[in-house]
Design a protein around this motif. Sequence first.
Motif, PDB file in Angstrom:
ATOM      1  N   GLY A 149       9.076  -2.077  -3.001  1.00  0.00           N
ATOM      2  CA  GLY A 149       9.287  -1.522  -1.753  1.00  0.00           C
ATOM      3  C   GLY A 149       7.642  -1.493  -1.519  1.00  0.00           C
ATOM      4  N   ASN A 150       7.365  -0.764  -0.485  1.00  0.00           N
ATOM      5  CA  ASN A 150       6.057  -1.035   0.415  1.00  0.00           C
ATOM      6  C   ASN A 150       5.425   0.052  -0.400  1.00  0.00           C
ATOM      7  OD1 ASN A 150       7.172  -2.697   2.444  1.00  0.00           O
ATOM      8  ND2 ASN A 150       8.031  -0.201   3.474  1.00  0.00           N
ATOM      9  N   LEU A 151       4.368  -0.280  -1.038  1.00  0.00           N
ATOM     10  CA  LEU A 151       2.880   0.526  -1.532  1.00  0.00           C
ATOM     11  C   LEU A 151       2.248   1.159  -0.456  1.00  0.00           C
ATOM     12  CD1 LEU A 151       1.149  -2.962  -3.126  1.00  0.00           C
ATOM     13  CD2 LEU A 151       3.038  -1.622  -4.205  1.00  0.00           C
ATOM     14  N   LEU A 152       2.202   2.710  -1.697  1.00  0.00           N
ATOM     15  CA  LEU A 152       1.575   3.369  -0.931  1.00  0.00           C
ATOM     16  C   LEU A 152       0.014   4.234  -1.337  1.00  0.00           C
ATOM     17  CD1 LEU A 152       4.855   5.683  -1.825  1.00  0.00           C
ATOM     18  CD2 LEU A 152       4.468   4.259   0.566  1.00  0.00           C
ATOM     19  N   SER A 153      -0.904   3.227  -1.983  1.00  0.00           N
ATOM     20  CA  SER A 153      -1.981   4.007  -2.161  1.00  0.00           C
ATOM     21  C   SER A 153      -2.767   2.210  -2.330  1.00  0.00           C
ATOM     22  CB  SER A 153      -1.787   4.698  -3.814  1.00  0.00           C
ATOM     23  OG  SER A 153      -1.383   3.691  -4.498  1.00  0.00           O
ATOM     24  N   PRO A 154      -4.138   2.158  -2.606  1.00  0.00           N
ATOM     25  CA  PRO A 154      -4.578   1.256  -3.376  1.00  0.00           C
ATOM     26  C   PRO A 154      -4.541   1.350  -4.558  1.00  0.00           C
ATOM     27  CG  PRO A 154      -6.162   3.040  -1.547  1.00  0.00           C
ATOM     28  CD  PRO A 154      -4.622   3.656  -2.105  1.00  0.00           C
ATOM     29  N   TYR A 155      -4.401   1.915  -5.196  1.00  0.00           N
ATOM     30  CA  TYR A 155      -4.539   2.205  -6.584  1.00  0.00           C
ATOM     31  C   TYR A 155      -3.114   0.850  -7.026  1.00  0.00           C
ATOM     32  CZ  TYR A 155      -2.655   3.392 -11.609  1.00  0.00           C
ATOM     33  OH  TYR A 155      -2.511   3.351 -12.733  1.00  0.00           O
ATOM     34  N   ALA A 156      -2.036   1.606  -6.684  1.00  0.00           N
ATOM     35  CA  ALA A 156      -0.507   0.838  -6.550  1.00  0.00           C
ATOM     36  C   ALA A 156      -0.597  -0.929  -6.142  1.00  0.00           C
ATOM     37  CB  ALA A 156       0.374   1.049  -5.884  1.00  0.00           C
ATOM     38  N   LEU A 157      -1.858  -1.122  -5.443  1.00  0.00           N
ATOM     39  CA  LEU A 157      -1.997  -2.515  -4.720  1.00  0.00           C
ATOM     40  C   LEU A 157      -2.589  -2.937  -6.026  1.00  0.00           C
ATOM     41  CD1 LEU A 157      -2.092  -4.638  -2.658  1.00  0.00           C
ATOM     42  CD2 LEU A 157      -4.219  -3.445  -1.806  1.00  0.00           C
ATOM     43  N   THR A 158      -3.575  -2.600  -6.324  1.00  0.00           N
ATOM     44  CA  THR A 158      -4.014  -2.898  -8.045  1.00  0.00           C
ATOM     45  C   THR A 158      -3.410  -3.574  -8.318  1.00  0.00           C
ATOM     46  OG1 THR A 158      -5.267  -0.976  -9.251  1.00  0.00           O
ATOM     47  CG2 THR A 158      -6.509  -1.996  -6.737  1.00  0.00           C
TER      48      THR A 158
END
Length: 324
Positions: A149-158
């Motif tokens: 789904g849509n990412l919820l944090s910078p950590y998840a994005l990295t």
Amino acid sequence: MGYKQLVFNKDSLFLVTGGAGFIGSNLCEAILNMGYRVRCLDNLSTGKQENVDLLIDHTNYEFIKGDITDFDTCISACEGVDFVLNQAAWGSVPRSIEMPLYYEEVNICGTLNMMEAARQKGIKKFVYASSSSVYGDHPVLPKKEGQEGNLLSPYALTKRVDEEYGKLYYKLYGLDTYGMRYFNVFGRRQDPNGAYAAVIPKFIKQLLNDEQPTINGDGRHSRDFTYIENVIEANLKACQASHEAAGQVYNIAYGGREYLIDIYHTLTSVLGKDIEPKFGPNRKGDIKHSNADISKARELLGYDPEYSFEDGIKLAIDWYKENL
């Protein structure tokens, strides 16, 4: 079959980045116990010197104090290495919301440095830590690779970016990369201290000290808590996986689902404590529920986790009783 029966070339050298951390140090120890050589790379920003000291006298263990954000360090660390287990990263969803630039530097640029160094040095297998956080707000359970789904944090994005680089390095350069989407790993040597400590060691330490723990939210969040031995198995089986299984990501979990409030009551019962928890606000960037479909890892990696949550929590409690 667990990982202890796996056989590699007797002269195999494993590079474990983040090898002074919780997961990394357990990987180092397991590989040494199997009779193979380990090189640990860690800058000790979140890893612990005591985890290095635990192994430093072993003849097959080498420690490099260095940073994956420095490409020259990555190149030299990969010299003569057969397998890279890239665990070096900064964790914690809430901390990443406060420090997005730092997470970009370490988790994305650092991982890319390691992949490029591995490519240049002809590494056989590059296994790297990803995270269940990449599923973001996708509501369906169990979580299945390819349904994010849509990412919820910078950590998840990295971690999502790391996965995309892993796919590219496989397609463009033929580097065998395997992304390990960890689901809430726990066990021996996980740090119970600090504002961003994981929930299980934090609760155990507070209860042992007769302190009142705080549960973020209403306690009805659920997680697929995964004992450290299962994670070791996944990493080492990825080192023996086929070329066809590379360039992909895998859920690494037990496949169960535990509610935080139930875990809390399990801990109080086992520790013989009669302490009611406090309830605090939900944490930013947290997902409500998490539960993994591990069928892909079973099929393509031969992953067959031996330790249930119940098995793992008993072992973890015993370790913290002896070491806190």
